[in-house]
Write a protein that holds these residues in place. Sequence first.
Motif, PDB file in Angstrom:
ATOM      1  N   ASN A 164      10.088  18.583  22.861  1.00 54.40           N
ATOM      2  CA  ASN A 164      11.321  17.968  22.363  1.00 54.40           C
ATOM      3  C   ASN A 164      11.169  16.467  22.151  1.00 54.40           C
ATOM      4  OD1 ASN A 164      11.750  16.620  24.847  1.00 54.40           O
ATOM      5  ND2 ASN A 164      13.083  18.232  25.643  1.00 54.40           N
ATOM      6  N   GLY A 165      12.297  15.791  21.931  1.00 57.29           N
ATOM      7  CA  GLY A 165      12.261  14.370  21.614  1.00 57.29           C
ATOM      8  C   GLY A 165      12.372  13.445  22.804  1.00 57.29           C
ATOM      9  N   GLY A 166      12.406  13.995  24.032  1.00 59.89           N
ATOM     10  CA  GLY A 166      12.482  13.139  25.210  1.00 59.89           C
ATOM     11  C   GLY A 166      13.829  12.476  25.413  1.00 59.89           C
ATOM     12  N   HIS A 167      14.875  13.081  24.849  1.00 60.48           N
ATOM     13  CA  HIS A 167      16.205  12.492  24.835  1.00 60.48           C
ATOM     14  C   HIS A 167      17.111  13.208  25.834  1.00 60.48           C
ATOM     15  CE1 HIS A 167      18.147  10.116  21.244  1.00 60.48           C
ATOM     16  NE2 HIS A 167      18.199   9.452  22.396  1.00 60.48           N
ATOM     17  N   LEU A 168      17.685  12.499  26.768  1.00 63.30           N
ATOM     18  CA  LEU A 168      18.724  13.023  27.643  1.00 63.30           C
ATOM     19  C   LEU A 168      20.041  12.449  27.119  1.00 63.30           C
ATOM     20  CD1 LEU A 168      19.520  14.555  30.256  1.00 63.30           C
ATOM     21  CD2 LEU A 168      19.118  12.421  31.502  1.00 63.30           C
ATOM     22  N   ARG A 169      20.547  13.078  26.054  1.00 61.80           N
ATOM     23  CA  ARG A 169      21.608  12.451  25.249  1.00 61.80           C
ATOM     24  C   ARG A 169      22.852  13.327  25.170  1.00 61.80           C
ATOM     25  NH1 ARG A 169      23.275  12.962  19.894  1.00 61.80           N
ATOM     26  NH2 ARG A 169      21.659  14.531  19.543  1.00 61.80           N
ATOM     27  N   PRO A 170      23.918  12.980  25.896  1.00 58.92           N
ATOM     28  CA  PRO A 170      25.187  13.668  25.660  1.00 58.92           C
ATOM     29  C   PRO A 170      25.624  13.459  24.208  1.00 58.92           C
ATOM     30  CG  PRO A 170      25.263  12.373  27.678  1.00 58.92           C
ATOM     31  CD  PRO A 170      24.019  11.968  26.954  1.00 58.92           C
ATOM     32  N   ASP A 171      26.010  14.543  23.547  1.00 61.38           N
ATOM     33  CA  ASP A 171      26.386  14.470  22.129  1.00 61.38           C
ATOM     34  C   ASP A 171      27.908  14.389  22.040  1.00 61.38           C
ATOM     35  OD1 ASP A 171      26.658  14.609  19.429  1.00 61.38           O
ATOM     36  OD2 ASP A 171      25.470  16.427  19.162  1.00 61.38           O
ATOM     37  N   LEU A 172      28.428  13.173  22.096  1.00 68.98           N
ATOM     38  CA  LEU A 172      29.861  12.987  22.304  1.00 68.98           C
ATOM     39  C   LEU A 172      30.682  12.967  21.037  1.00 68.98           C
ATOM     40  CD1 LEU A 172      29.768  10.284  25.126  1.00 68.98           C
ATOM     41  CD2 LEU A 172      29.685  12.777  25.306  1.00 68.98           C
ATOM     42  N   TYR A 173      30.063  12.722  19.883  1.00 66.71           N
ATOM     43  CA  TYR A 173      30.886  12.569  18.682  1.00 66.71           C
ATOM     44  C   TYR A 173      30.329  13.315  17.486  1.00 66.71           C
ATOM     45  CZ  TYR A 173      27.768   8.601  19.489  1.00 66.71           C
ATOM     46  OH  TYR A 173      26.705   7.808  19.869  1.00 66.71           O
ATOM     47  N   TRP A 174      29.489  14.312  17.759  1.00 64.86           N
ATOM     48  CA  TRP A 174      29.033  15.207  16.694  1.00 64.86           C
ATOM     49  C   TRP A 174      29.468  16.630  17.038  1.00 64.86           C
ATOM     50  CZ3 TRP A 174      27.595  14.708  11.873  1.00 64.86           C
ATOM     51  CH2 TRP A 174      26.931  15.748  11.214  1.00 64.86           C
ATOM     52  N   ASN A 175      28.974  17.161  18.155  1.00 66.91           N
ATOM     53  CA  ASN A 175      29.347  18.522  18.540  1.00 66.91           C
ATOM     54  C   ASN A 175      30.704  18.612  19.228  1.00 66.91           C
ATOM     55  OD1 ASN A 175      27.321  20.059  17.487  1.00 66.91           O
ATOM     56  ND2 ASN A 175      26.230  20.376  19.398  1.00 66.91           N
ATOM     57  N   ILE A 176      31.056  17.610  20.025  1.00 66.54           N
ATOM     58  CA  ILE A 176      32.299  17.719  20.794  1.00 66.54           C
ATOM     59  C   ILE A 176      33.523  17.920  19.888  1.00 66.54           C
ATOM     60  CG2 ILE A 176      33.855  16.576  22.425  1.00 66.54           C
ATOM     61  CD1 ILE A 176      31.195  17.732  23.591  1.00 66.54           C
ATOM     62  N   PRO A 177      33.647  17.197  18.771  1.00 66.55           N
ATOM     63  CA  PRO A 177      34.775  17.503  17.875  1.00 66.55           C
ATOM     64  C   PRO A 177      34.779  18.955  17.374  1.00 66.55           C
ATOM     65  CG  PRO A 177      33.876  15.364  17.339  1.00 66.55           C
ATOM     66  CD  PRO A 177      32.930  15.985  18.334  1.00 66.55           C
TER      67      PRO A 177
END
Length: 459
Positions: free
Chosen positions: A89-102
């Motif tokens: 993967n990309g090594g990202h621990l990234r909450p996706d707050l404004y793409w998937n959450i909506p």
Amino acid sequence: MAHETSLPPFLPVENPTVPFWRTELHHLDQLRTTSELSNKSDIVIIGAGYTGISLAYHLYKQLSHSDQPHPAITVLEARQICSGATGRNGGHLRPDLYWNIPKYIERYGIEAGAEVANFEIAHIRAIKDLIAEENIDCELNLTRCLNVYLNEADGEKARQTYEALVAQGLEYTSDIHYTSQKFAETISGVKGAKACLSSTTGTLWPYKLILGLLSKIISSPLINIQTSTPVTSVNTKNGEQIVHTPRGTITASKVVYATNAYTSGLLPQYSANIIPCRGICCHITVPNGNDSPFLPYSYVIRSPEATGQSYMITRPDGSIIVGGAQYTFVEDKKQWYNVIDDSTLIDPAKNYYDDFMQRTFRGWDNSGAYVKEIWTGIMGYAYDIAPHVGEVPGNPGKYICAGYDGHGMPVVFLATKGLADMILKGRSFEDTNIPRVFKTTSERLEKAANGPEGGDIFA
């Protein structure tokens, strides 16, 4: 005992491309706790990536504080530890707050959307605490992720989405910051940036996290790890699970499918729900002696073509991990859709990142940055964007945790913690802290089976 000779085609392929994360292999990479495969185990976990090893860790932690008899746990892996999606993967621990959450809010309501958002955010603290508690060196860095928009329409839509989230009173939006076109390019460093949204995120070396976790549980005599042991089928007999491998069979009371993109090969009822999709990622560095600006942030750069994105982190040594480039191959489905072959590159995308830093970032024009390693990985895309967690519908003793849409890092660790409670303590899904929309149900299976091909994958 007769052993199977021919392997089914749904298993991970041999000789996959080599990701940067697997260029420094751990001594446990090809671990076999015992030379022979035990023919009995209380719990069998299929898959030794982020999901399988996290679940084994949570089971171990719970059992180590219990006076109850400890069940035997066997983890089976088709290839090596963390050789699948987690190690690619990309090594990202990234909450996706404004793409998937909506999307979650639109489909399931604001409370359900907030549950997912807060669950993902909680992973940053959980992983940070885990690394400190267990003294795991996986190069964790907390920073800001900049979602960068390269055309004005996307930037304006991002602003409206952000403002709508704030207006709904969602607490987590206090961590989101919007940057308008006036300063978007200078703050992000991205040429032609029209807007940015940012929030707290983490970057890390995922392989080292998983092998670090593994090293904490192998001392237990009741945990048995078996690499190069693919599971070819599982059937139920007299209430027990019979797990078949080329090295023999294991009889278990409970089986957990930590199989992500490869799930439907063993659980055909998920064939429309979790689709294997191939992606591309690479490691970019600069020649010795060359200068390039250090980028302190991580990024999601939305393609100006409005299809796909590039996700990117800066490693502590200044090198770059970046992947995505979907718009170069999305129309050519045979390159990526329902593909489990990570031994070859995606032809339309394999040269996309050759001069990515020079053409994308200010100050990198004369850096000489080049792609040092490039690889593919197989993600499990859920039909309705939500992972599947819990007991397999209509199959007592079988559990699943899979289907992360290429977004497992801020989902898996706490999902498997809840799943461990279900397996060991008999808790219901609703009594865990897992978001309600992650529960695997017969209704979700039927909806995907009867719906249009691909579901949200093509949305």
